[in-house]
Design a protein around this motif. Structure first.
Motif, PDB file in Angstrom:
ATOM      1  N   LEU A  40     -20.413  56.261 -17.942  1.00 22.36           N
ATOM      2  CA  LEU A  40     -22.446  56.384 -18.631  1.00 22.36           C
ATOM      3  C   LEU A  40     -23.064  57.386 -18.347  1.00 22.36           C
ATOM      4  O   LEU A  40     -24.263  57.653 -19.079  1.00 22.36           O
ATOM      5  N   THR A  41     -22.905  58.336 -17.655  1.00 21.05           N
ATOM      6  CA  THR A  41     -23.556  60.308 -17.868  1.00 21.05           C
ATOM      7  C   THR A  41     -22.815  60.480 -18.977  1.00 21.05           C
ATOM      8  O   THR A  41     -23.784  61.263 -18.940  1.00 21.05           O
ATOM      9  N   TYR A  42     -21.673  60.602 -19.042  1.00 15.70           N
ATOM     10  CA  TYR A  42     -20.993  61.734 -20.722  1.00 15.70           C
ATOM     11  C   TYR A  42     -21.465  60.639 -21.630  1.00 15.70           C
ATOM     12  O   TYR A  42     -22.359  61.657 -22.366  1.00 15.70           O
ATOM     13  N   LEU A  43     -21.796  59.455 -20.903  1.00 17.33           N
ATOM     14  CA  LEU A  43     -22.459  58.623 -23.262  1.00 17.33           C
ATOM     15  C   LEU A  43     -24.251  59.711 -22.772  1.00 17.33           C
ATOM     16  O   LEU A  43     -24.174  59.594 -24.112  1.00 17.33           O
ATOM     17  N   LEU A  44     -24.823  59.292 -22.170  1.00 19.24           N
ATOM     18  CA  LEU A  44     -25.867  59.299 -21.197  1.00 19.24           C
ATOM     19  C   LEU A  44     -25.889  61.296 -22.207  1.00 19.24           C
ATOM     20  O   LEU A  44     -27.230  61.637 -23.083  1.00 19.24           O
ATOM     21  N   PHE A  45     -25.136  61.848 -21.693  1.00 25.77           N
ATOM     22  CA  PHE A  45     -25.409  63.665 -22.227  1.00 25.77           C
ATOM     23  C   PHE A  45     -25.306  63.764 -23.993  1.00 25.77           C
ATOM     24  O   PHE A  45     -25.587  64.672 -24.402  1.00 25.77           O
ATOM     25  N   PHE A  73     -18.813  72.098 -24.352  1.00 23.10           N
ATOM     26  CA  PHE A  73     -18.873  72.998 -23.228  1.00 23.10           C
ATOM     27  C   PHE A  73     -18.304  71.706 -22.446  1.00 23.10           C
ATOM     28  O   PHE A  73     -18.575  70.987 -21.176  1.00 23.10           O
ATOM     29  N   LEU A  74     -20.062  70.290 -23.440  1.00 20.23           N
ATOM     30  CA  LEU A  74     -19.837  68.969 -22.114  1.00 20.23           C
ATOM     31  C   LEU A  74     -19.061  68.573 -22.328  1.00 20.23           C
ATOM     32  O   LEU A  74     -18.223  67.651 -22.050  1.00 20.23           O
ATOM     33  N   HIS A  75     -18.382  68.244 -23.784  1.00 23.94           N
ATOM     34  CA  HIS A  75     -16.822  67.633 -23.701  1.00 23.94           C
ATOM     35  C   HIS A  75     -15.610  68.342 -22.995  1.00 23.94           C
ATOM     36  O   HIS A  75     -15.854  66.919 -22.608  1.00 23.94           O
ATOM     37  N   PHE A  76     -16.143  69.539 -22.517  1.00 23.16           N
ATOM     38  CA  PHE A  76     -15.157  69.675 -22.182  1.00 23.16           C
ATOM     39  C   PHE A  76     -14.874  69.862 -20.829  1.00 23.16           C
ATOM     40  O   PHE A  76     -14.001  69.163 -19.574  1.00 23.16           O
ATOM     41  N   SER A  77     -16.491  70.036 -20.303  1.00 25.68           N
ATOM     42  CA  SER A  77     -16.524  69.151 -18.369  1.00 25.68           C
ATOM     43  C   SER A  77     -16.381  68.074 -18.998  1.00 25.68           C
ATOM     44  O   SER A  77     -15.915  68.158 -17.468  1.00 25.68           O
ATOM     45  N   PHE A  78     -16.349  66.719 -19.051  1.00 29.79           N
ATOM     46  CA  PHE A  78     -16.445  65.585 -18.929  1.00 29.79           C
ATOM     47  C   PHE A  78     -14.754  65.120 -18.971  1.00 29.79           C
ATOM     48  O   PHE A  78     -14.590  64.267 -18.070  1.00 29.79           O
ATOM     49  N   LEU A  79     -14.167  65.247 -19.641  1.00 30.47           N
ATOM     50  CA  LEU A  79     -13.025  65.452 -20.180  1.00 30.47           C
ATOM     51  C   LEU A  79     -11.873  65.828 -18.983  1.00 30.47           C
ATOM     52  O   LEU A  79     -11.078  65.617 -18.980  1.00 30.47           O
TER      53      LEU A  79
END
Length: 217
Positions: A40-45, A73-79
């Motif tokens: 959910l957090t990933y999708l919202l970001f 950077f967000l992709h990398f952080s969440f993945l």
């Protein structure tokens, strides 16, 4: 030709926002599962990033280079969290260490302009390459019998491998392609945008399917 390319870009941007909005709503309504808060957090970001990038690029007609590197950077952080914590179950210090290393390419953006120009086509390459390697490790474990096949997880990793492998190639080739053939570049970036939306769809499906499985933490 450029008018059609701009129109296609707007349609793809709107489509991504619609997909992520529906995915966020679906994630909110599904029952609890191990990765629900992460999903959910990933999708919202992602939704916020796509929306802001569209506003800056299409309506204000300004550069979206910062939003571009921020999104990676967000992709990398969440993945990184997904692979190290949920999938491979590494100790927390490994997750934090790799997340800290991920700050280095992102911080290249704040270099003075003459120096950043040397890296602007390659700043996302470490992100894409590391994510690609993590997905390959998943498939290695799958084919070697070290991991049980689960359809939603496999589809998600297939979409990750497809998109981030393509993006790693583009990160290496974009500077050359821009000087050779802009139409060819537009074609590659259209394919990239479609693969990105396939990744979004696989991420949403993964969350929905995981919510139907027995609760595991």
């Amino acid at each position: 030709m450029m008018e059609w390319i701009n129109l296609l870009g707007r349609l793809i941007a709107v489509s991504a926002i619609v997909i992520l909005t529906l995915g966020g709503l679906l994630s909110i309504t599904t029952k609890q599962y191990a990765e629900k808060n992460w999903t959910l957090t990933y999708l919202l970001f992602l939704l916020a990033t796509e929306g802001l990038a569209s506003y800056i690029g299409f309506y204000r007609q300004e550069s979206v280079f910062f939003m571009f590197i921020l999104s990676f950077f967000l992709h990398f952080s969440f993945l990184n969290l997904y692979y190290n914590h949920f999938l491979f179950q590494h100790p927390p210090w490994k997750t934090l260490l790799s997340a800290s290393l991920g700050l280095i390419p992102f911080l290249l953006f704040v270099l003075p302009e003459p120096y950043y120009q040397l890296f602007r086509y390659y700043d996302r390459l470490p992100f894409s390459f590391s994510i690609m390697l993590a997905s390959l490790l998943y498939f290695y474990q799958l084919v070697s019998g070290k991991r049980t096949y689960e359809k939603p997880t496999t589809l998600l990793n297939a979409s990750i491998l497809l998109f981030f492998s393509l993006d790693a190639f583009l990160a290496l080739a974009t500077e050359y392609l821009i000087h050779e053939n802009l139409i060819l570049v537009s074609g590659f970036w259209t394919i990239r945008a479609i693969c990105l939306q396939l990744f979004y769809s696989a991420l949403i499906y993964h969350g929905w399917a995981r919510s139907k499985m027995p609760l595991q933490f």
